[in-house]
Design a protein around this motif. Structure first.
Motif, PDB file in Angstrom:
ATOM      1  N   GLU A 693       0.828  -1.204   0.000  1.00 40.95           N
ATOM      2  CA  GLU A 693       0.000   0.000   0.000  1.00 40.95           C
ATOM      3  C   GLU A 693       0.860   1.251   0.000  1.00 40.95           C
ATOM      4  N   ILE A 694       0.436   2.230  -0.788  1.00 42.61           N
ATOM      5  CA  ILE A 694       1.105   3.529  -0.849  1.00 42.61           C
ATOM      6  C   ILE A 694       0.098   4.589  -0.431  1.00 42.61           C
ATOM      7  N   HIS A 695       0.471   5.398   0.530  1.00 44.60           N
ATOM      8  CA  HIS A 695      -0.378   6.498   0.990  1.00 44.60           C
ATOM      9  C   HIS A 695       0.427   7.788   0.895  1.00 44.60           C
ATOM     10  N   VAL A 696      -0.123   8.756   0.170  1.00 44.02           N
ATOM     11  CA  VAL A 696       0.572  10.020  -0.056  1.00 44.02           C
ATOM     12  C   VAL A 696      -0.124  11.100   0.762  1.00 44.02           C
ATOM     13  N   HIS A 697       0.644  11.812   1.578  1.00 42.31           N
ATOM     14  CA  HIS A 697       0.087  12.790   2.516  1.00 42.31           C
ATOM     15  C   HIS A 697       0.525  14.201   2.137  1.00 42.31           C
ATOM     16  N   GLY A 698      -0.435  15.115   2.145  1.00 44.25           N
ATOM     17  CA  GLY A 698      -0.121  16.532   1.974  1.00 44.25           C
ATOM     18  C   GLY A 698       0.191  16.952   0.554  1.00 44.25           C
ATOM     19  N   ALA A 699      -0.158  16.152  -0.435  1.00 46.47           N
ATOM     20  CA  ALA A 699       0.159  16.499  -1.824  1.00 46.47           C
ATOM     21  C   ALA A 699      -0.848  17.500  -2.375  1.00 46.47           C
ATOM     22  N   SER A 700      -0.370  18.322  -3.282  1.00 41.20           N
ATOM     23  CA  SER A 700      -1.213  19.253  -4.021  1.00 41.20           C
ATOM     24  C   SER A 700      -0.497  19.564  -5.324  1.00 41.20           C
ATOM     25  N   GLU A 701      -1.080  20.447  -6.126  1.00 37.01           N
ATOM     26  CA  GLU A 701      -0.420  20.810  -7.387  1.00 37.01           C
ATOM     27  C   GLU A 701       0.898  21.533  -7.131  1.00 37.01           C
ATOM     28  N   LYS A 702       1.067  22.095  -5.961  1.00 36.16           N
ATOM     29  CA  LYS A 702       2.331  22.754  -5.616  1.00 36.16           C
ATOM     30  C   LYS A 702       3.194  21.887  -4.696  1.00 36.16           C
ATOM     31  N   ALA A 703       2.564  21.098  -3.871  1.00 35.49           N
ATOM     32  CA  ALA A 703       3.315  20.233  -2.949  1.00 35.49           C
ATOM     33  C   ALA A 703       3.645  18.929  -3.669  1.00 35.49           C
ATOM     34  N   ILE A 704       4.690  18.949  -4.501  1.00 37.52           N
ATOM     35  CA  ILE A 704       5.052  17.805  -5.348  1.00 37.52           C
ATOM     36  C   ILE A 704       6.382  17.176  -4.935  1.00 37.52           C
TER      37      ILE A 704
END
Length: 756
Positions: A693-704
């Protein structure tokens, strides 16, 4: 910046039990992505890794019709059972059928019939079209046109043809004369009884002597013996009926008898086969269940999964018989299954084809080792069978034929990777296959033995050949080191892998310091003059590329490449200049060099690892920014959604791995460089009931950018494979995150924390 973007099995296909969620994933697949521009993808009906790719072949021909279909096509000449997907060369289009009413001219042009995309439906495992008009048909007028639908099983295509209401003639033309860019050498069709026929088509094209045997069953009796007055065309007529005509076509690489045995069981209905095809696609797409922040990203991702799973293709019969690369038939003596219910990649490996290895060793093959563990023994065994049959590993294997297309020994990194990851049963035979293939005297390998490089005055594409051979040398050496641990007394193997290891690092001798690029070198040790040198120009020394792109084709020794370029800071500046260079190419450059950011060419495979080199030089934020730019600008959910040939799954595999957040830069071994995950969450089925499992936290179009990575609740272990991990880095440089294959395959959870 320049880009080329414009707006079945009847039970289980695989032995491995797969969890099936209630939600259908096929709804997110749009097979039209890649049908425009130069994507060259197949359109029609198939199942994952099936022998049959059944669908329309258009009248138009040329480079953009290598699959037989392009968005701009306007007429259909037939529905063939075999098509390529995403290749740069044409072939196949075997055993086409074409429904008709009234008299016809038996020729390609005579069969051509208008159609419109507005009357077309296409989804995984199903294709539908109304023939006879290039305009949208009103609902009340649908019965005035021939409606052709097709679905597929692993070795069968099933057609449902509804003729116009009131038509006095119901005809079906079996076209064995025409294909997609090949030439028929011989053909035959024989009626076996009123509702069955069998035959073959032997053709010459990209595959020099391709054998395609077929059997057909019809839901209504054929009125008379076929009209075969025109060579290769067979006209069948049926009594008019308001009921659709069901045509089932099975194919075989071995014989007409085997094709008959491959036919689906009597009583199999069109709707049943279509339902099973959809279920098969859902099972295989479900090997990765991912969520995204936008529907666009989800469509691109699952269409990429679909394209990735078109090939390699099954190329043996339901009892395991196959036609080898020596054109001999190999019999397994196994019993015929009553239906297509066996697992093709189980205890008895399946023979595979459509091996576009120069393309797929880079991403599609590593992705397969993660999410297709049950298929890997068949892949490895296929390579070893081909080695036994033709005396070398495959280069570009197509329908039992070695095309020798493209350069290098691309099966070596794939087989070495499979061996290192535990998928090869006989490691000594695999090492023999790899080393023998690298020590031959053909295709410039004689120069590699005598000079340490392919000589530019002896062979075209010399620089590309050399670099591809060197990364294969390195791959074989890594696999050999692992094997030698179990066979410490095998001195001959040890000497061979030492030789290949040394040869793999010889790229520096091709670095011309007068221009600071790698160049083709002559047999006397000289480089050509500088009067006409331009790194933006494709010349004799390069395969589908130029000096800018091939400077970076040393994925096996990034630390050595950095040293050759003058150290970490200088190497980063040189890499910056690749993406900032003018995108102009010379007039003679091949159209494969596409999807340009500066002189980086994402539309062609030698560039695919380059964005991840920044991370291995200590600049992971630059890797993240470039990966995201490529995802956003060079992939789309429109027909022109691929910036280059799909290349049998490689373009899609790059996107899948990069969306998951990692990529294998080295040709083999399972060290994955982390970039910038696009998924929100993903669950990968990695075999034996285990999930990663992969969980990505706090991503956005700027938070890459990746700030922190936790593996099973603990910080990801420190990288110890590259200097960017082990050196004391200067200010502004950061060690990359490296994920290991064994970390993924044992199952668990990866938490990735993002920042701006």
């Amino acid at each position: 910046m320049t880009t080329t973007m414009k707006r079945i099995s009847f039970t289980l296909l695989f032995a491995l039990p797969l969890m099936v969620a209630a939600q259908s994933l096929t709804q997110y697949v749009d097979p039209r992505i890649g049908t425009g521009d130069h994507g060259h993808v197949f359109v029609g009906a198939n199942v994952p890794f099936g022998m049959v790719n059944a669908g329309p072949t258009q009248l138009e021909e040329g480079w953009d019709w290598t699959s037989g279909y392009h968005e701009s096509g306007t007429q259909i000449v037939g529905f063939a059972q075999t098509h390529l997907s995403g290749t740069g060369c044409s072939d196949l289009g075997d055993v086409a059928i074409m429904p008709a009413t009234g008299p016809l001219n038996y020729s390609r042009e005579g069969l051509a019939t208008a159609y419109s995309h507005e009357n077309e439906q296409v989804r995984p495992g199903y294709y539908s079209i109304y023939l006879g008009t290039n305009k949208k048909i009103a609902d009340g007028d649908l019965s005035k046109y021939i409606h052709t639908e097709v679905t597929a099983a692993r070795r069968n295509a099933v057609y449902r043809i509804t003729f116009p209401k009131g038509a006095q003639t119901h005809r079906l033309i079996v076209d064995l004369a025409n294909g997609v860019g090949d030439r028929m050498r011989n053909s035959r069709l024989t009626m076996l009884d009123g509702t069955h026929c069998a035959g073959y088509r032997i053709s010459h094209g990209w595959a020099y002597e391709q054998h395609c045997y077929f059997a057909m069953s019809f839901s209504r009796p054929v009125n008379a013996e076929p009209d075969d007055t025109t060579e290769g065309y067979y006209g069948l007529s049926f009594a008019p009926s308001e009921e659709p005509l069901i045509v089932t076509v099975a194919i075989s690489p071995v014989s007409e008898f085997n094709a008959m045995q491959n036919l689906l069981p009597e009583g199999s209905t069109f709707e049943q086969v279509r339902s099973e095809a959809d279920a098969a696609w859902n099972r295989e797409l479900g090997r990765v269940r991912a969520t995204f922040r936008s529907d666009r990203d989800r469509r691109i991702f699952y269409t990429a999964m679909y394209h990735f799973m078109v090939a390699p293709q099954t190329w043996d019969d339901a009892n395991g018989d196959w036609r080898g690369a020596d054109n001999r038939v190999y019999r397994t003596r196994r019993a015929w299954p009553l239906e297509e219910n066996g697992a093709p990649f189980g205890a008895a490996p399946s023979y595979l084809t459509t091996l576009s290895l120069w393309d797929t060793y880079r991403a599609a093959a590593p992705l397969s080792t993660i999410i297709l563990p049950d298929m890997m023994p068949s892949i490895a065994e296929t390579y070893l069978r081909i080695f036994r049959e033709q005396g070398k590993l495959p280069v570009w294997h197509l329908m039992s034929q070695e095309t020798d297309c493209m350069v290098g020994c691309p099966a070596v990194p794939i087989l070495a990777d499979a061996l290192l990851k535990g998928y090869v049963k006989d490691s000594l035979e695999a090492m023999k296959a790899m080393t023998s293939s690298l020590l031959m005297d053909e295709r410039g390998l004689d120069d590699m033995k005598s000079h340490g490089y392919v000589c530019n005055d002896h062979h075209g594409e010399s620089l590309s050949r050399t670099l591809e051979y060197m990364l294969a040398d390195w791959s074989a050496a890594q696999a050999g080191k692992a094997v030698c641990k179990n066979y410490p007394d095998n001195e001959e193997l040890r000497k061979t892998i030492d030789f290949l290891e040394r040869r793999s690092h010889g790229y520096a001798q091709l670095y011309d310091r007068r221009v600071n690029f790698m160049r083709g070198k002559n047999s006397d040790g000289s480089f050509d003059g500088l009067e006409d040198f331009n790194p933006q120009h494709q010349t004799r020394a390069f395969t589908e590329g130029n000096a800018w792109q091939y400077l970076w084709l040393v994925p096996q020794d990034v630390d050595g490449l950095v040293e050759m370029l003058g150290g970490r800071e200088q190497a980063v500046k040189r890499l910056d200049s690749l993406f900032l260079a003018d995108s102009q190419l010379n007039d003679g450059a091949q159209p494969d060099i596409s999807g340009l950011i500066g002189q980086y060419a994402h539309g062609n495979e030698p560039s695919h690892h380059i964005a991840y080199l920044y991370a291995l030089m200590g600049q992971p934020r630059k890797t993240a920014a470039l990966v995201r730019q490529i995802q956003r600008e060079l992939y789309d959910d429109q027909p022109a959604g691929l910036c280059g040939n799909e290349d049998v799954g490689q373009m899609s595999a790059w996107y899948i791995l990069s969306a998951l957040g990692f990529y294998q830069v080295e040709p083999c071994g399972g060290r994955y460089v982390m970039g910038s995950p696009l998924v929100q969450d993903a669950t990968l089925q990695v075999g034996a009931g285990k999930n990663f499992e992969i969980h990505v936290h706090g991503a956005s179009e700027k938070a890459i950018y990746i700030k922190r990575v936790m593996l099973n609740g603990q910080p990801l272990p420190a990288c110890d494979a590259f200097k960017a991990c082990t050196d004391r880095l200067p200010k502004g440089f950061t060690a990359p995150f490296i994920l290991r294959h064994e970390d993924i395959m044992r199952g668990g959870t990866l938490d990735v924390y993002m920042t701006k």
